[in-house]
Design a protein around this motif. Structure first.
Motif, PDB file in Angstrom:
ATOM      1  N   TYR A 127       0.747  -1.498   0.228  1.00  0.00           N
ATOM      2  CA  TYR A 127      -0.017  -0.754   0.330  1.00  0.00           C
ATOM      3  C   TYR A 127       1.118   1.695   0.229  1.00  0.00           C
ATOM      4  N   ALA A 128       2.257   1.307  -0.483  1.00  0.00           N
ATOM      5  CA  ALA A 128       3.536   2.810   0.110  1.00  0.00           C
ATOM      6  C   ALA A 128       4.737   2.352  -0.458  1.00  0.00           C
ATOM      7  N   ASP A 129       5.253   2.573  -1.041  1.00  0.00           N
ATOM      8  CA  ASP A 129       6.629   2.199  -1.805  1.00  0.00           C
ATOM      9  C   ASP A 129       7.034   4.183  -1.355  1.00  0.00           C
ATOM     10  N   PRO A 130       8.369   3.662  -0.458  1.00  0.00           N
ATOM     11  CA  PRO A 130       9.388   5.071  -0.099  1.00  0.00           C
ATOM     12  C   PRO A 130       9.140   5.349  -0.879  1.00  0.00           C
ATOM     13  N   ALA A 131       9.881   6.604   0.349  1.00  0.00           N
ATOM     14  CA  ALA A 131       9.791   7.773  -0.519  1.00  0.00           C
ATOM     15  C   ALA A 131      10.836   8.954   0.072  1.00  0.00           C
ATOM     16  N   LYS A 132      11.330   9.817  -0.860  1.00  0.00           N
ATOM     17  CA  LYS A 132      12.720  10.662  -0.587  1.00  0.00           C
ATOM     18  C   LYS A 132      12.083  11.751  -1.117  1.00  0.00           C
ATOM     19  N   SER A 133      12.066  11.893  -2.164  1.00  0.00           N
ATOM     20  CA  SER A 133      12.010  13.117  -3.053  1.00  0.00           C
ATOM     21  C   SER A 133      10.153  13.815  -2.673  1.00  0.00           C
ATOM     22  N   PHE A 134      10.157  14.699  -2.531  1.00  0.00           N
ATOM     23  CA  PHE A 134       8.742  15.713  -2.579  1.00  0.00           C
ATOM     24  C   PHE A 134       7.812  15.908  -3.567  1.00  0.00           C
ATOM     25  N   VAL A 135       8.679  15.460  -4.908  1.00  0.00           N
ATOM     26  CA  VAL A 135       7.890  14.815  -5.896  1.00  0.00           C
ATOM     27  C   VAL A 135       7.225  13.391  -6.388  1.00  0.00           C
ATOM     28  N   THR A 136       6.275  13.338  -6.731  1.00  0.00           N
ATOM     29  CA  THR A 136       5.820  11.998  -6.398  1.00  0.00           C
ATOM     30  C   THR A 136       6.339  11.251  -8.060  1.00  0.00           C
ATOM     31  N   PRO A 137       5.410  10.140  -8.464  1.00  0.00           N
ATOM     32  CA  PRO A 137       6.254   9.285  -8.930  1.00  0.00           C
ATOM     33  C   PRO A 137       5.943   9.472 -10.135  1.00  0.00           C
ATOM     34  N   ASP A 138       4.462   9.894  -9.738  1.00  0.00           N
ATOM     35  CA  ASP A 138       3.395  10.620 -11.649  1.00  0.00           C
ATOM     36  C   ASP A 138       4.224  11.436 -12.075  1.00  0.00           C
ATOM     37  N   GLY A 139       4.890  12.248 -11.097  1.00  0.00           N
ATOM     38  CA  GLY A 139       5.176  14.247 -11.699  1.00  0.00           C
ATOM     39  C   GLY A 139       6.584  13.526 -12.568  1.00  0.00           C
ATOM     40  N   LEU A 140       6.579  15.140 -13.404  1.00  0.00           N
ATOM     41  CA  LEU A 140       7.563  14.883 -14.297  1.00  0.00           C
ATOM     42  C   LEU A 140       9.097  15.281 -13.575  1.00  0.00           C
ATOM     43  N   TYR A 141      10.393  14.121 -13.727  1.00  0.00           N
ATOM     44  CA  TYR A 141      11.538  14.753 -13.160  1.00  0.00           C
ATOM     45  C   TYR A 141      11.320  14.203 -11.399  1.00  0.00           C
ATOM     46  N   HIS A 142      10.812  13.072 -11.506  1.00  0.00           N
ATOM     47  CA  HIS A 142      10.764  12.617 -10.502  1.00  0.00           C
ATOM     48  C   HIS A 142      12.266  12.327 -10.043  1.00  0.00           C
ATOM     49  N   ASP A 143      12.669  12.907  -8.753  1.00  0.00           N
ATOM     50  CA  ASP A 143      14.510  11.572  -8.525  1.00  0.00           C
ATOM     51  C   ASP A 143      14.229  11.053  -7.016  1.00  0.00           C
ATOM     52  N   ASN A 144      14.195  10.380  -6.895  1.00  0.00           N
ATOM     53  CA  ASN A 144      13.999   9.873  -5.651  1.00  0.00           C
ATOM     54  C   ASN A 144      15.413   9.157  -4.984  1.00  0.00           C
ATOM     55  N   ASN A 145      16.612   9.587  -5.862  1.00  0.00           N
ATOM     56  CA  ASN A 145      17.570   9.424  -5.248  1.00  0.00           C
ATOM     57  C   ASN A 145      18.321  10.760  -5.050  1.00  0.00           C
ATOM     58  N   VAL A 146      17.489  10.987  -3.608  1.00  0.00           N
ATOM     59  CA  VAL A 146      18.141  12.153  -3.162  1.00  0.00           C
ATOM     60  C   VAL A 146      18.363  12.397  -1.648  1.00  0.00           C
ATOM     61  N   ALA A 183      11.387  26.183 -21.131  1.00  0.00           N
ATOM     62  CA  ALA A 183      11.153  25.355 -22.487  1.00  0.00           C
ATOM     63  C   ALA A 183      11.651  24.274 -22.769  1.00  0.00           C
ATOM     64  N   ASP A 184      13.138  23.930 -22.621  1.00  0.00           N
ATOM     65  CA  ASP A 184      13.654  23.113 -22.504  1.00  0.00           C
ATOM     66  C   ASP A 184      13.734  22.139 -21.921  1.00  0.00           C
ATOM     67  N   THR A 185      13.026  21.255 -22.445  1.00  0.00           N
ATOM     68  CA  THR A 185      13.054  19.833 -21.555  1.00  0.00           C
ATOM     69  C   THR A 185      14.032  19.854 -21.018  1.00  0.00           C
ATOM     70  N   THR A 186      15.326  19.314 -21.410  1.00  0.00           N
ATOM     71  CA  THR A 186      16.739  18.939 -20.575  1.00  0.00           C
ATOM     72  C   THR A 186      16.771  19.640 -19.238  1.00  0.00           C
ATOM     73  N   LYS A 187      16.614  21.194 -20.018  1.00  0.00           N
ATOM     74  CA  LYS A 187      17.245  21.887 -19.128  1.00  0.00           C
ATOM     75  C   LYS A 187      15.983  22.168 -17.248  1.00  0.00           C
ATOM     76  N   ARG A 188      15.224  22.212 -17.829  1.00  0.00           N
ATOM     77  CA  ARG A 188      14.156  22.296 -16.724  1.00  0.00           C
ATOM     78  C   ARG A 188      14.265  20.605 -15.863  1.00  0.00           C
ATOM     79  N   GLY A 189      14.500  19.857 -16.216  1.00  0.00           N
ATOM     80  CA  GLY A 189      14.532  18.526 -15.763  1.00  0.00           C
ATOM     81  C   GLY A 189      15.994  18.644 -14.633  1.00  0.00           C
ATOM     82  N   GLU A 190      17.004  19.483 -15.353  1.00  0.00           N
ATOM     83  CA  GLU A 190      17.646  19.407 -14.258  1.00  0.00           C
ATOM     84  C   GLU A 190      17.563  20.289 -13.265  1.00  0.00           C
ATOM     85  N   ILE A 191      16.986  22.034 -13.468  1.00  0.00           N
ATOM     86  CA  ILE A 191      16.431  23.007 -12.426  1.00  0.00           C
ATOM     87  C   ILE A 191      15.777  21.423 -11.108  1.00  0.00           C
ATOM     88  N   TYR A 192      14.762  20.633 -12.132  1.00  0.00           N
ATOM     89  CA  TYR A 192      13.860  20.542 -11.003  1.00  0.00           C
ATOM     90  C   TYR A 192      14.703  19.158  -9.903  1.00  0.00           C
TER      91      TYR A 192
END
Length: 537
Positions: free
Chosen positions: A335-354, A476-485
């Motif tokens: 019923y639950a997966d371990p969370a480390k990031s404030f962004v959820t897995p369905d979100g763009l650029y989610h990264d749980n390796n923090v 607007a650049d997807t790669t740069k936006r991903g780096e920001i988040y």
């Protein structure tokens, strides 16, 4: 983004309702015809009409107005009362009031066409005037809509302009990849009802709402129920059910008993109760991800000032064990997966390796002593009857006691808890169990973590974070936006702003005598996207 803080925390949280949700929708129009061959349908192949549905909810609605609703109950009822412009499921738009949405070549103008012949529940026409009015009131600082921040891009507001009765142009001050995710949150309110109201949020007209959804308001008895009747002129087709009642039951055990006795037909079920409910054989158990984060909130603005220090927040985190917390609060990793990031897995650029702070009791004691926090006393507010919250608070109390920190648990009813949690001036507690659903675009999270935001309940402030959110919204650049988040996720994790616990799954029990569940589309926060599709077998 609309705030929706759910589950472990029933607030508005944070509707955010821009979700890429679990159930898929196969139609491009909300008014598409059901063609299921279920045996409960009539001989013509259509679902039967008539009957009622009783949904169990854990609290009174806070406000029946989509410009202000943020708690789970208000959002759930509003979903039936007010139709959205469109929704997004698995990356695909389902149009409701709108018929189309097209960006210009430079992505600075979006043209929306509304369906023709739309009406409000009172029979008045619903036109582009209502859409423009809604956006203008969201942007009006005097109206205090929680959605306002998401309609400001680069410090400048989006402009909504009427072209004709069924056409609206949205003018953006700069390119915004998050704009459609922002617009999907909008359910128009009627101009002819609210245009002369100085303070829409406090208007008594919210007590007898006039919407455009599949069901219209009938009656509300505080602490007992809200009843809606079928809206025969619903643009998506006359709903099958005659009425929907939201029964208010603040006691989870009493509510479960009412479910099993047939007094309630649908409700959320805690993981601790799921096996018992399922064993009756009377319910379809819908287990799905809402894109929700369960977390421990640190109130940096408490009157003691104890959690204003990053090192103290780190110490408290080190005292905890995420896997143990998941087992205690949610009974199973199912019923639950371990969370480390404030962004959820369905979100763009989610990264749980923090960066994460946990499972180091000695480090916790060391940091507490070094920062003069040994032996401190913390207050933990809890929504009574919320089993996950109660379990989390008891676990935290025990684990912090082991490192010399005393925790006083303060239980209150769901409504009082929601008021306390969302009060920007509340300083008489340090800890709370929280949860939010923010949707797929990470710009939505800015209202939770930027300095001075009304929904920044941690009272966290970091100029670098503020600037990164600003950059991400306009990149607007997807790669740069991903780096920001990704940088944002690491920065907030390193600052120990919250203690992320889990990305949780939701369990909904629906009486098997109801059909149309797939067509209605399971949806985060509000259970179903379109109640008009449900029918009594």
């Amino acid at each position: 983004m609309r705030k929706y803080f759910s589950g472990v925390i029933i607030l508005a949280l944070l509707t955010m309702l821009v979700s890429a949700c679990s159930g898929g929708s196969s139609g491009d129009s909300a008014s598409s015809t059901d063609t299921s061959s279920d045996a409960s349908q009539t001989s013509s192949g259509q679902p039967k009409d008539g009957g009622n549905l009783i949904i169990g909810v854990a609290a009174d609605p806070v406000i029946l107005n989509p410009n202000y609703a943020g708690d789970r109950v208000s959002l759930t009822i509003d979903q039936a009362l007010y139709a959205p412009l469109f929704q997004v499921n698995n990356g695909k738009k389902t149009f409701y009031l709108a018929d189309s949405l097209e960006p210009s070549a430079d992505n600075l103008t979006y043209t929306m066409k509304l369906k023709s012949g739309l009406t409000w529940h009172d029979g008045e026409k619903l036109t582009a005037d209502d859409v423009v009015f809604t956006i203008d009131k969201i942007l009006d600082e005097k109206q205090n809509s929680m959605l306002r921040g998401n309609f400001i891009i680069g410090g400048k507001p989006i402009k909504a302009v009427k072209v004709d009765d069924t056409t609206v142009e949205f003018k953006l001050p700069q390119v915004s990849p998050a704009f459609e995710a922002t617009l999907v949150q909008v359910s128009p309110i009627p101009k002819h009802i609210f245009e002369n109201e100085a303070d829409i949020e406090k208007s008594p007209k919210n007590n007898t709402p006039v919407g455009s959804g599949p069901f219209k308001f009938k009656e509300y008895k505080t602490g007992e129920y809200v009843t809606l009747d079928r809206f025969d002129n619903y643009f998506g087709g006359k709903p099958h059910l005659d009425s929907v009642t939201y029964r208010i039951s603040k006691d989870a055990n009493a509510s479960n008993l009412a479910l099993q006795n047939g007094e309630i037909n649908m409700k959320y079920v805690d993981p601790q109760d799921a096996a018992t409910i399922e064993a009756t054989g009377n319910f379809d158990m819908k287990n799905y991800s809402e894109g929700r984060l369960s977390y421990l909130l640190f109130n940096e603005k408490s009157d003691t000032g104890l959690l204003a220090k990053k090192e103290v927040r780190e110490a408290l985190s080190y005292a905890l064990n995420r896997e143990e917390l998941i087992q205690v609060a949610y009974t199973s990793p199912d019923y639950a997966d371990p969370a480390k990031s404030f962004v959820t897995p369905d979100g763009l650029y989610h990264d749980n390796n923090v960066t994460t702070y946990d499972n180091d009791v000695n480090k916790a004691k060391e940091l507490l002593q070094a920062n003069g926090a040994s032996g401190m006393k913390l207050r933990f507010i809890v929504s009574g009857g919320n089993k996950a919250q109660e379990a989390i608070s008891l676990y935290v109390q025990q684990k912090l006691k082991e490192v010399g920190v005393n925790v006083e648990i303060q239980s209150m009813d769901a409504s009082a808890f929601g008021d306390k949690f969302t009060d920007p001036n509340a300083s008489d507690y340090e800890l709370a169990a929280g949860g939010y659903i923010m949707g797929f675009d990470p710009d939505a999270y800015s209202i939770l973590y930027t300095t001075g935001s009304d929904s920044n309940y941690n009272h966290y402030s970091n100029k670098e974070v503020d600037e990164l959110f600003k950059q991400g919204a306009g990149e607007a650049d997807t790669t740069k936006r991903g780096e920001i988040y990704k940088k944002l996720q690491e920065t907030i994790a390193s600052d120990a702003v919250i203690y992320p616990i889990a990305y949780t799954k939701t369990i909904v029990a629906v009486d098997k005598k109801y059909g149309g569940l797939d067509e209605a589309v399971l949806k985060p926060v509000v259970i179903f996207e379109d109640l008009s599709k449900l029918y009594l077998k």
